[in-house]
Scaffold this active site. Structure first.
Site, PDB file in Angstrom:
ATOM      1  N   HIS A 133      41.821  39.493  45.568  1.00 61.16           N
ATOM      2  CA  HIS A 133      40.986  40.661  45.276  1.00 61.16           C
ATOM      3  C   HIS A 133      41.297  41.830  46.191  1.00 61.16           C
ATOM      4  CE1 HIS A 133      38.830  37.832  42.742  1.00 61.16           C
ATOM      5  NE2 HIS A 133      38.665  38.905  42.012  1.00 61.16           N
ATOM      6  N   ARG A 187      33.774  45.228  37.782  1.00 63.35           N
ATOM      7  CA  ARG A 187      33.497  44.008  38.553  1.00 63.35           C
ATOM      8  C   ARG A 187      32.183  44.229  39.313  1.00 63.35           C
ATOM      9  NH1 ARG A 187      39.449  43.954  38.963  1.00 63.35           N
ATOM     10  NH2 ARG A 187      40.201  41.841  38.602  1.00 63.35           N
ATOM     11  N   ARG A 220      31.012  43.286  33.795  1.00 62.35           N
ATOM     12  CA  ARG A 220      31.028  41.833  33.941  1.00 62.35           C
ATOM     13  C   ARG A 220      29.889  41.436  34.868  1.00 62.35           C
ATOM     14  NH1 ARG A 220      36.143  39.146  36.594  1.00 62.35           N
ATOM     15  NH2 ARG A 220      35.306  40.065  38.487  1.00 62.35           N
ATOM     16  N   GLU A 229      39.170  32.970  30.969  1.00 62.59           N
ATOM     17  CA  GLU A 229      39.914  32.853  32.221  1.00 62.59           C
ATOM     18  C   GLU A 229      39.988  31.418  32.710  1.00 62.59           C
ATOM     19  OE1 GLU A 229      38.161  35.210  35.368  1.00 62.59           O
ATOM     20  OE2 GLU A 229      36.125  34.711  34.762  1.00 62.59           O
ATOM     21  N   ASN A 247      44.332  36.558  35.830  1.00 60.88           N
ATOM     22  CA  ASN A 247      44.468  36.136  37.232  1.00 60.88           C
ATOM     23  C   ASN A 247      43.960  34.702  37.394  1.00 60.88           C
ATOM     24  OD1 ASN A 247      45.057  38.839  37.467  1.00 60.88           O
ATOM     25  ND2 ASN A 247      43.018  39.381  38.167  1.00 60.88           N
ATOM     26  N   ASP A 248      42.753  34.465  36.879  1.00 58.30           N
ATOM     27  CA  ASP A 248      42.224  33.109  36.979  1.00 58.30           C
ATOM     28  C   ASP A 248      42.854  32.182  35.951  1.00 58.30           C
ATOM     29  OD1 ASP A 248      40.456  32.977  39.194  1.00 58.30           O
ATOM     30  OD2 ASP A 248      39.080  34.307  38.134  1.00 58.30           O
ATOM     31  N   ARG A 292      45.200  31.162  43.624  1.00 57.93           N
ATOM     32  CA  ARG A 292      45.681  32.548  43.650  1.00 57.93           C
ATOM     33  C   ARG A 292      45.602  33.174  45.035  1.00 57.93           C
ATOM     34  NH1 ARG A 292      40.912  35.665  40.192  1.00 57.93           N
ATOM     35  NH2 ARG A 292      41.592  37.586  41.162  1.00 57.93           N
TER      36      ARG A 292
END
Ligand code: PEP
Ligand code: MG
Length: 545
Positions: free
Chosen positions: A188, A296, A332, A431, A454-455, A465
């Site tokens: 992140h 986010r 989200r 995800e 990403n996930d 990650r």
């Protein structure tokens, strides 16, 4: 001159001075002193510096996040002046003949415990505040609390690694670039660097950190991942040319503003932007994004000292919706846990946090937090085109529970006579491999999917990650990930839902054609990637074999 190789996470060049990132958590030792009066004087001096810092932060917060969010810094200034708090520090110094740092630390612990034990939720929340002001005071006493001091020169922040909470607390106005010894490109912190539009190189190794000190001249090349210490004149000149070239390219991209995201054969795609907070809106508008595909929301929580209230959240969501003037904004719901840890949530330490208690699992277990956020979101829905999206979904029953909670909140608002948009779109992140595999079951329940690559990549390839060592094992174009996305796209469309991609892969222009051929309807990327992606889309011809 020495060159260190890392991984560039945002392609731009920075030339500037080093600021080695200092962690606040100074260890406080108990030291006997000869001169308690001198210690008392030091406390007064440190308090004056802390008040000055807090006033500056308060001013800045007023401009950036509004009065409601800035108020906390006023409360901190008042707490520093609290009579009981000051009496306690004075009495410990005088009766025990000890150093000021120790007296502040003990007072902090005592007061924090006292607040935490109170019945009133507001007073309990002050426990974190008293710790915060005490840490600031200790930092000022030890001379390391110099934030906001030395003018306005932008610096290159160098650290071993940065947690998302540390990154958000940095003064963005003073960060020219990031360099971290550790870190991975989908962390992140890397994502924040992209969102903030600043050059960043991660994973340069400890030897780099050992070789630098505050004030050293540094060049960061976010294109190649190279970092130059003590650069020679020729390198400085070459890098200045590269900067000028970047600026020229950026200028050319400006011509794409206002143009459609359409391929040569007429296929249209939406290009939206990802944000972490109200502060990113300027970049979204400047880069001409068609909407926000991922807000986010956990950064509202990360930036806060305590659970953000319904009112605070409502005001942030409303501001974003109003600024986007009718363009869609997908928020989200809270996605904390794993690398995004927040002290006041008091989450247990876990052996496998990425596979742990995070995101929707926390919201469904602690419905009071979830309900507050959903109330704020639905109230804000009256002010624009909102979409609500749930993270880390793995099952039908989780989606059922989320929808039931939305219905409950809508009923409440209706009975309270509060305006909201009952047609607010509901979507889920794809995800986890589980969500992609059962996307035929999930699609009929929602209006849209958004793929979190990403996930999805981390869980499909079983590669943490956060772990920089695994980068050689992460093939971001892995067929398994692409097949899962394609599967989700087919199932979304077969059930009348739309599908976007909001993970970092959405900005990878070598995959744009693949995504468009799959029928992806929307790509949501960090604001600086909107125009390069538009350029790529406009160059493609999907009819050509
Ligand atoms: C993702 O997982 O791809 C995503 C967009 O969410 P985050 O990076 O915040 O986990
Ligand atoms: Mg994710």
């Amino acid at each position: 001159m020495a060159v260190y190789q890392g991984k560039g996470v945002y392609g731009a060049v920075a030339i500037g001075k080093v600021s080695v990132f200092q962690r606040q958590a100074a260890e406080v030792r108990r030291v006997r002193v000869e001169d308690p009066a001198g210690e008392l004087a030091r406390v007064e001096q440190a308090k004056a510096i802390a008040v000055e810092q807090l006033s500056a932060i308060h001013e800045k917060a007023l401009k950036e996040v509004g009065e409601a969010n800035a108020e906390i810094f006023e409360i901190h200034i008042m707490m520093l002046d609290d009579e009981d708090y000051n009496d306690s520090i004075r009495s410990i110094i005088e009766t025990q003949g000890v150093n000021a740092e120790y007296a502040v630390a003990v007072t902090s612990d005592n007061f924090a415990e006292m607040f935490a034990a109170m019945d009133d939720a507001y007073m309990q929340a002050r426990s974190a505040d008293v710790k915060d002001i005490s840490n600031r005071l200790i930092a000022c006493l030890s001379g390391s609390g110099s934030e906001g001091d030395s003018g306005s020169e932008k610096m290159i922040v160098c650290a071993d690694d940065l947690a998302p909470s540390e990154t958000v607390s940095l003064d963005k106005e003073r960060v020219l670039a990031f360099v971290t010894a550790a870190g991975s490109s989908n962390s992140h912190t890397a994502i924040l660097a992209r969102n903030m539009n600043i050059p960043a190189v991660i994973g340069v190794g400890q030897a780099f950190l050992d070789s630098i000190k505050d004030g050293d001249l540094l060049i960061v090349d976010g294109h190649t991942g190279e970092v130059y210490t003590d650069p020679d004149e020729e390198t400085v000149r070459r890098m200045e040319q590269k900067q000028a070239e970047d600026a020229r390219k950026k200028q050319l991209l400006q011509e794409l503003k206002g143009k459609e995201n359409v391929t040569l054969d007429g296929t249209k795609v939406k290009i939206f932007a990802n944000i972490g907070g109200v502060g990113n809106i300027g970049a979204v508008l400047a880069n001409d994004a068609g909407g926000i595909g991922l807000f986010r929301s956990e950064f509202l929580y990360l930036e806060s000292e305590d659970y953000p209230t319904e009112e605070e959240q409502f005001s942030a969501y409303k501001k974003v919706l109003e600024s986007m003037a009718g363009k869609q904004v997908v928020v989200r719901t809270l996605d904390i846990g794993a690398d995004k840890q927040i002290g006041y949530f008091n989450l247990d330490k876990e052996d496998n946090p990425a596979l742990g208690f995070r995101a929707i699992r926390i919201c469904l277990t602690r419905p009071e937090i979830f309900r507050t956020q959903l109330r704020a979101l639905y109230r804000a829905s009256a002010f624009g085109d909102l979409g609500i999206m749930f993270p880390m979904i793995t099952s039908v029953s989780e989606v059922e529970k989320c929808i039931a909670m939305c219905e409950q909140v809508k009923e409440e608002l209706k009975s309270e006579g509060i305006r909201f948009n009952s047609d607010t779109e509901i979507g889920i992140m794809i995800e986890t491999p589980a969500a992609a595999v059962i996307s035929d079951r999930l699609a009929p329940m929602v209006d849209f999917f958004s793929v979190g690559t990403n996930d999805l990549t981390q869980y499909t390839l079983a590669c943490d990650r956060q772990n920089a060592k695994l980068e050689p094992f992460v093939n971001t174009h892995h067929e398994a990930v692409l097949r899962l996305i394609e599967m989700a796209a087919k199932n979304a469309h077969a059930n009348g839902a739309w599908i976007g991609i909001c993970g970092e892969l959405a900005a990878d222009t070598s995959l744009t054609e693949t995504f468009l051929r799959m029928g992806i309807d929307e790509l949501s990327v960090s604001p600086p990637f909107v125009l390069p992606l538009r350029e790529r889309v406009r160059s493609l011809n999907l009819r050509a074999e």
